[in-house]
Motif scaffolding. Sequence first.
Motif, PDB file in Angstrom:
ATOM      1  N   UNK A  82       6.517 -10.925   1.263  1.00 57.19           N
ATOM      2  CA  UNK A  82       5.388 -10.295   0.577  1.00 57.19           C
ATOM      3  C   UNK A  82       4.168 -10.259   1.483  1.00 57.19           C
ATOM      4  N   UNK A  83       3.245  -9.354   1.212  1.00 59.10           N
ATOM      5  CA  UNK A  83       2.019  -9.255   2.003  1.00 59.10           C
ATOM      6  C   UNK A  83       0.897 -10.001   1.299  1.00 59.10           C
ATOM      7  N   UNK A  84       0.126 -10.787   2.087  1.00 53.79           N
ATOM      8  CA  UNK A  84      -0.937 -11.614   1.516  1.00 53.79           C
ATOM      9  C   UNK A  84      -2.326 -11.149   1.931  1.00 53.79           C
ATOM     10  N   UNK A  85      -2.385 -10.250   2.874  1.00 52.07           N
ATOM     11  CA  UNK A  85      -3.661  -9.624   3.232  1.00 52.07           C
ATOM     12  C   UNK A  85      -3.383  -8.250   3.816  1.00 52.07           C
ATOM     13  N   UNK A  86      -4.423  -7.461   3.938  1.00 55.11           N
ATOM     14  CA  UNK A  86      -4.332  -6.126   4.530  1.00 55.11           C
ATOM     15  C   UNK A  86      -5.053  -6.165   5.874  1.00 55.11           C
ATOM     16  N   UNK A  87      -4.411  -5.714   6.959  1.00 56.97           N
ATOM     17  CA  UNK A  87      -5.112  -5.685   8.255  1.00 56.97           C
ATOM     18  C   UNK A  87      -6.436  -4.938   8.130  1.00 56.97           C
ATOM     19  N   UNK A  88      -7.462  -5.486   8.793  1.00 52.02           N
ATOM     20  CA  UNK A  88      -8.826  -4.945   8.657  1.00 52.02           C
ATOM     21  C   UNK A  88      -9.361  -4.412   9.982  1.00 52.02           C
ATOM     22  N   UNK A  89      -9.320  -5.193  11.028  1.00 51.63           N
ATOM     23  CA  UNK A  89      -9.877  -4.792  12.322  1.00 51.63           C
ATOM     24  C   UNK A  89      -9.364  -5.777  13.368  1.00 51.63           C
ATOM     25  N   UNK A 143     -12.453  -1.954  -2.519  1.00 49.47           N
ATOM     26  CA  UNK A 143     -13.141  -2.246  -1.263  1.00 49.47           C
ATOM     27  C   UNK A 143     -12.166  -2.226  -0.095  1.00 49.47           C
ATOM     28  N   UNK A 144     -10.962  -2.774  -0.302  1.00 46.51           N
ATOM     29  CA  UNK A 144      -9.957  -2.750   0.764  1.00 46.51           C
ATOM     30  C   UNK A 144      -9.572  -1.309   1.097  1.00 46.51           C
ATOM     31  N   UNK A 145      -9.360  -0.515   0.066  1.00 45.76           N
ATOM     32  CA  UNK A 145      -9.030   0.900   0.316  1.00 45.76           C
ATOM     33  C   UNK A 145     -10.142   1.580   1.111  1.00 45.76           C
ATOM     34  N   UNK A 146     -11.384   1.315   0.727  1.00 38.93           N
ATOM     35  CA  UNK A 146     -12.514   1.965   1.382  1.00 38.93           C
ATOM     36  C   UNK A 146     -12.687   1.494   2.825  1.00 38.93           C
ATOM     37  N   UNK A 147     -12.499   0.197   3.073  1.00 38.17           N
ATOM     38  CA  UNK A 147     -12.723  -0.354   4.417  1.00 38.17           C
ATOM     39  C   UNK A 147     -11.603  -0.037   5.385  1.00 38.17           C
ATOM     40  N   UNK A 195     -10.128   5.746   7.955  1.00 37.51           N
ATOM     41  CA  UNK A 195     -10.508   5.955   9.356  1.00 37.51           C
ATOM     42  C   UNK A 195     -12.025   5.981   9.558  1.00 37.51           C
ATOM     43  N   UNK A 196     -12.754   6.595   8.633  1.00 39.50           N
ATOM     44  CA  UNK A 196     -14.213   6.671   8.794  1.00 39.50           C
ATOM     45  C   UNK A 196     -14.841   5.282   8.797  1.00 39.50           C
ATOM     46  N   UNK A 197     -14.449   4.449   7.822  1.00 42.19           N
ATOM     47  CA  UNK A 197     -15.020   3.104   7.746  1.00 42.19           C
ATOM     48  C   UNK A 197     -14.616   2.266   8.957  1.00 42.19           C
ATOM     49  N   UNK A 198     -13.389   2.443   9.411  1.00 37.15           N
ATOM     50  CA  UNK A 198     -12.921   1.693  10.582  1.00 37.15           C
ATOM     51  C   UNK A 198     -13.750   2.046  11.823  1.00 37.15           C
ATOM     52  N   UNK A 199     -14.054   3.309  11.982  1.00 39.12           N
ATOM     53  CA  UNK A 199     -14.865   3.725  13.130  1.00 39.12           C
ATOM     54  C   UNK A 199     -16.318   3.289  12.965  1.00 39.12           C
TER      55      UNK A 199
END
Length: 443
Positions: free
Chosen positions: A144-151, A323-327, A330-334
């Motif tokens: 299972x996944x416990x976090x979503x990669x962010x940066x 918030x996870x979806x938004x962050x 691609x725009x938020x990542x850049x």
Amino acid sequence: MRRGGPSQVSRRTFLRGAGAAGLAGLAGSGLAGCTGFATTGDGGMIFLSTQFRPVNEAEAFRSTLAKTISGVSYVTIEEGPFAGQVRSQVGSGATQMGLLGGLHGDLAPLADGYLEDVTDLLSDLSGRGFPADYVDLARSGTDRAWYIPWADASYVLAAHADALEHLPSGADAESLTYDQFLDWAIAARRANGGRPMLGLPLGPEGLFHRFTQGYLLPSFTGGQITTFRSREAVSAWQYLRELWANCNPASTTYDFMQEPLESGEVRMTWDHVVRLVEAPERDPENWRMLPAPRGEHGLGYMAVLAGLAIPKGSTDPELARDAIRALTTPRAQLDVLRSNGFFPVVDTEIPGNLPPAIQLEADAVAKQKNADDAILSLPPVGLGEREGEVSKVFQDTFRAIVLGGADIRSTLDAQARVLQGVLSELNVPCWAPDPAAERCEVG
């Protein structure tokens, strides 16, 4: 971590002053009783994070967050008390946070009952192109996944044109071997009247232990902990002795390599991207950022992967998911790349209009990560406040072997016992590039 472009406030000024400012705003946050928290007290769902703690970096990210999603208050905390706060609040059934941000090593140890399962969310976001290695890490050894990669961020080589003139004949600066890197340091020293051009971050706050952990040893041995005493590790430390002989001896005072690079005291180095960015900002045409060298086993490199997780009992799990979806768009990542200097983990093209210093680093990080023989390494995982003891093993090994001239084999044997003592007490699995066995054994 760093901001994306020039600032009127020197980066080194606020990094060194961040500790004093770390508790600002606690009274307004409602979290004054939680040691280590720092926030502006803006209200909204608490986003508790170990990242972007220096004041200017936190404010830069808050600005990015505000234009990405509303109703979220960014609160920072040091890595040491992070896990304790999450475990305490979740365990008592009185969670005050809605969303968590931290490095893989901060989040993975909490997968044992303190984080929500986000497998479905990761599946929904699969089209964003997270690297397969990062998805595997997010599972923390489970299905299972416990976090979503962010940066993410990394460490690279930096060199001024003055040093690049002395590259060995036939060597490709973007595909160096460790032997070529040594030959380059030797040639640069000789051409500079015997004064070394190479410097390394060996000061009290320097990060050179990450070089031995994530770069040198994986490249020479294929591992870090399980190969600590190997014959190949002996060769790696012999190599480091030779490299040190061609390194500026003032390196033992260097914390942030951008400072001696800017002053001209050294002209080539290795360091975290955060600690290199100021050197090329004012004169980017004369600088190169380069992938790390490679050894017999490949190109060892360390990824500083940050993720987003939802604590059990989140104050607002739906807003946390939003918030996870938004962050992770691609725009938020850049935006985070520009404001705080951490690189996207989604499949998006890096624009050509970045500040020159960040563009140089982005290109080097991408080449390092995408090398055919890349060996992914991580900072230690699951050690909590005892991570410093493991780092000290690598620091003490360097001091003994390289600075003190101690016998390599006996030093590695002695330090292996210290290292195994810490790992045995914690009873933790190894981390990349070593196999994730249930109990990490020093080899």
